[in-house]
Design an enzyme around this catalytic site. Sequence first.
Site, PDB file in Angstrom:
ATOM      1  CD  GLU A  39      32.563  -3.253  11.004  1.00 19.85           C
ATOM      2  OE1 GLU A  39      31.697  -3.956  11.327  1.00 19.85           O
ATOM      3  OE2 GLU A  39      32.536  -1.941  10.070  1.00 19.85           O
ATOM      4  CG  HIS A  41      28.527  -4.183  14.112  1.00 20.65           C
ATOM      5  ND1 HIS A  41      27.238  -4.110  14.284  1.00 20.65           N
ATOM      6  CD2 HIS A  41      28.716  -3.609  13.211  1.00 20.65           C
ATOM      7  CE1 HIS A  41      26.916  -2.813  13.638  1.00 20.65           C
ATOM      8  NE2 HIS A  41      27.950  -2.475  12.908  1.00 20.65           N
TER       9      HIS A  41
HETATM   10 ZN    ZN Z   1      28.201  -0.806  11.439  1.00 20.93          ZN
END
Ligand code: ZN
Length: 677
Positions: A468, A471
Amino acid sequence: MTETESDLTGNPLLHEGQLPDFAAIAPEHIEPAVRHALAEERHALARVESVQTPTIEWLMDLERIRDNIHRVWSPVAHLNAVVSTPTLREAFNRCLPLITEFDTELGQNEVLYRQFLALEKTPAPELSQVTQLIAQNLRDFRLAGVALERGARRRFRELMLNLAERQARFEQNLLDATDAFAHHEADAAALAGLPEIVLARAREAAQSKGIEGWLLALDPPTYQAVITHADSPALRAHFYRAWVTRASALGPSPKRWDNAPLVDEILALRHEASELLGFENYAQLSLATKMAGSTREVLDFLEDLAARVKEVAKRELAMLTECAGYELQAADVAYYAERLKQSKFAIAAEELRPYFPLPRVLAGLFALAERLFGISIIEQPTGTLWHASVRRYRIERRDGAEVGGLFTDLFARPNKRGGAWMEGCTSRARLKSRTQNPIAHLVCNFTPPVGRDPSLLTHTDVVTLFHEFGHALHHLLTEVDYPSLAGINGVAWDAVELPSQFFENYAWLPEVLTGIASHYRTGAPLPPDKIETLNRSRTFLAGLAMVRQLEFALFDFRLHSQPRAQGGADVLAILDEVRDAVAVLKPPEYNRFPCSFSHVFGGGYAAGYYSYKWAEVLAADAFAAFTEAGAFDVATAERFRKSILAVGSSRAALQAFIDFRGRPPAIEPLLRQAGLA
Ligand code: ZN
């Protein structure tokens, strides 16, 4: 001032600054703020529509309209996901159709479409972002049917509505069929092997119905636990059969939830829609917004990968068969995989927890990003946000200039949606009338701190956090000026997991692990042999896992590449062909997998399931550049930042990859990473 307007004073969702006062937002603020914002932006849109000669300023105004809606709606959607209450959810559900309606109007706006066509003809030298933004808008208008003749457009809208209705019904059937299943067990011995947490829930379920013993449902965690841990082959087989026949004519529930006719209808509707837009089939339509260039390219990619992996998967199956001592059925694979894993690696997930106290993992993760990308991540004092455990960070460059912000909300609690995700809170914008830096939400569901002990993570949690965070970096390190192209916005679906899966690799590196892993009480480092075992377990049975994913991806893609819509028998025939080519263990004849394939028939993954594997190839190949130059090589990291993380969707995904790697993606690094080379 009218009465409605005065009601809006002090509404925290209609603020002047970059962020609302999250703690002040109450359910009663939502609908008035949303209605007000939509009315305002409809006015602004009318002004934009009246422009005779669209210019870059015109484009900026349109970007600002979209961003203004996001400013009001993003906090609402976020709070509904992380601190939901019945009244908040009600307000959210009341407003969602209003937002969707606005988006649909905007997406099918013919006036805007013609203005974009005019703008496309205006020469805009050196401004590649603008060129890309125009191209992306025109593409999306065409895919929404705006360029069609009147009759065809009406039909297209009808198809979209019907499709949405059928997909929703597919999901509902699946949910109802799953919920209708219950398995009662009075004999504790029949449940041997199941984890205590599953048994406790089953006991509770039985008690609430006033019956003795245990009542097992068919929700995913229970199903996974049964086929992975139940010692009884009969119990495993019973659950396997129920699972793979859900929402089918062969299911344990009556025919009322049979999804097979819906599968046929959905395929036919998709096919007709793609033909209206001038594509040969739905797979081509799906690729119009993706990195992959052609249906042939996707099929070749999947078939090539399958051919390379199949022998490895066969050997792994032979290993499992030897462990079991009899010829395995599909229902037995997960169970023996788990047993073999335990005996080979003997590291239980729980055993590593004390070595991964969250504050230390987070500090190590931030230090890694600072080392690679020359940024600093500094915790900011905050007042109350939406929850006391939320933290806010400022991201700055070496010269102290602000790059963006990060909110972390990492612990499980009631009324918070499960899983982990990154979401853009604000997007980077450099518009005539708005300058704003990106802010990201990083949300996980880790075990909260207990007493004076910190939150302790499993290694899987650590990998999730790194994923994450990848991202988030993509969202935060963008240098794009237009919100629609900035960060992860507009990035092709089959490429958007590149930065996240790329970053996962660091969670396995011994150098990183020694930096983040030490016992939260004694401070002792994670022993090197544990790190080694952990790394060996990463590739355990990778071949079997991959052929399974390839089977799903090939089935989905071949189904949507048919020259015309196919009938029910053909769906199963295509699945059979794919399994003959790819699978190493043929599922039983009664398997009705298509009836529960909700990614593809309920969700947005139609002719797109291959994206998972596609992005894995990109991520592994990108990381291989670091393996070659050194995992912390600053020059390689700078190239990665500039070519991939900074460009958002202002550059085509393939081009961005080539900018970084100097060539198109290669498949070998993934095979090596998964131990399949
Ligand atoms: Zn992902």
